[in-house]
Design a protein around this motif. Structure first.
Motif, short mmCIF file in Angstrom:
data_model
loop_
_atom_site.label_atom_id
_atom_site.label_comp_id
_atom_site.label_asym_id
_atom_site.label_seq_id
_atom_site.Cartn_x
_atom_site.Cartn_y
_atom_site.Cartn_z
N ARG A 28 145.23 -15.17 -82.60
CA ARG A 28 145.19 -13.71 -82.50
C ARG A 28 146.47 -13.15 -81.90
NH1 ARG A 28 139.19 -12.27 -80.24
NH2 ARG A 28 138.06 -12.93 -82.10
N SER A 29 147.05 -13.83 -80.97
CA SER A 29 148.29 -13.35 -80.35
C SER A 29 149.38 -13.19 -81.40
CB SER A 29 148.77 -14.29 -79.26
OG SER A 29 147.79 -14.41 -78.25
N LEU A 30 149.53 -14.15 -82.27
CA LEU A 30 150.53 -14.08 -83.33
C LEU A 30 150.22 -12.93 -84.28
CD1 LEU A 30 153.00 -15.24 -84.74
CD2 LEU A 30 151.46 -16.74 -86.03
N PHE A 31 148.96 -12.77 -84.65
CA PHE A 31 148.56 -11.69 -85.57
C PHE A 31 148.89 -10.32 -84.95
CE2 PHE A 31 145.29 -8.61 -86.85
CZ PHE A 31 145.61 -8.51 -88.21
N PHE A 32 148.50 -10.10 -83.69
CA PHE A 32 148.77 -8.81 -83.05
C PHE A 32 150.26 -8.57 -82.85
CE2 PHE A 32 144.30 -9.24 -81.36
CZ PHE A 32 143.79 -8.24 -82.17
N PHE A 33 151.01 -9.61 -82.60
CA PHE A 33 152.45 -9.48 -82.45
C PHE A 33 153.08 -9.05 -83.78
CE2 PHE A 33 156.75 -11.32 -82.49
CZ PHE A 33 157.30 -10.64 -81.41
N VAL A 34 152.69 -9.66 -84.88
CA VAL A 34 153.22 -9.31 -86.20
C VAL A 34 152.82 -7.88 -86.57
CG1 VAL A 34 153.06 -9.84 -88.67
CG2 VAL A 34 153.37 -11.69 -87.01
N VAL A 35 151.58 -7.49 -86.29
CA VAL A 35 151.12 -6.13 -86.59
C VAL A 35 151.92 -5.12 -85.77
CG1 VAL A 35 149.17 -4.54 -86.38
CG2 VAL A 35 148.84 -6.80 -87.37
N LEU A 36 152.13 -5.40 -84.49
CA LEU A 36 152.88 -4.49 -83.62
C LEU A 36 154.32 -4.33 -84.11
CD1 LEU A 36 152.92 -2.83 -80.98
CD2 LEU A 36 153.73 -4.92 -79.85
N ILE A 37 154.96 -5.41 -84.45
CA ILE A 37 156.34 -5.34 -84.97
C ILE A 37 156.36 -4.57 -86.29
CG2 ILE A 37 158.27 -6.73 -85.85
CD1 ILE A 37 158.02 -6.75 -82.82
N SER A 38 155.38 -4.78 -87.16
CA SER A 38 155.32 -4.06 -88.45
C SER A 38 155.15 -2.57 -88.24
CB SER A 38 154.19 -4.61 -89.30
OG SER A 38 154.36 -5.96 -89.56
#
Length: 157
Positions: A28-38
């Motif tokens: 989940r941490s990776l998913f939220f990080f990618v979403v935030l950067i996007s």
């Protein structure tokens, strides 16, 4: 107090001492990080696009080079020369009759009337003006310069 040996060991760091296992992004941490950067990237691009659109200067579309249909001439706002020349011209006299009181000043040029001056009397309102002044006025307007009464023959007023 602490011994000098303890204080020196307290600040002695080595690269091998660091454990970077806690800095890994997984699940989940990776998913939220990618979403935030996007989202940050998308908002930045939208902002830059909006600035670019607002700074573009719009010019009107070019006119066609040769109009195929000739445009109708714009209607003239003034009276035609035959109507202007048909207005009665009277000689100004400074004596005041009991029946008619004439103005003593042309409200167009603000010049005083002298005895024997040629003045035009407008029909309807009976206002008088210097002949040259009212001719220039009536070339561009179809009303009395003083009371704005219409002088057109087809006008109901």
């Amino acid at each position: 107090m602490a011994s000098p040996q303890e204080s020196t060991q307290k600040f002695r760091w080595h690269y091998a001492d660091f454990d970077d296992a806690d800095l890994q992004f997984r699940g989940r941490s990776l998913f939220f990080f990618v979403v935030l950067i996007s989202i940050i990237l998308l908002v930045t691009l939208l902002f830059l696009y909006a600035r670019w659109v607002c700074n573009v200067e719009y010019s009107p579309p070019p006119a066609p080079p040769h109009p195929t249909i000739s445009a109708a001439p714009a209607p003239t706002l003034g009276l035609d020369s035959t109507t202007i020349n048909g207005l009665p011209i009277v000689l100004y006299r400074s004596s005041v009759d009991s029946e008619s009181i004439m103005e003593s000043e042309c409200c167009i040029c603000l010049g005083m009337f002298g005895d024997g001056d040629k003045v035009k009397e407008l029909p309807g309102c009976k206002h008088v003006f210097h002949s040259e002044c009212v001719d220039k006025w009536l070339n561009t307007h179809s009303s009395c310069p003083l009371c704005r009464a219409s002088l057109r023959a087809d006008s109901p007023v």
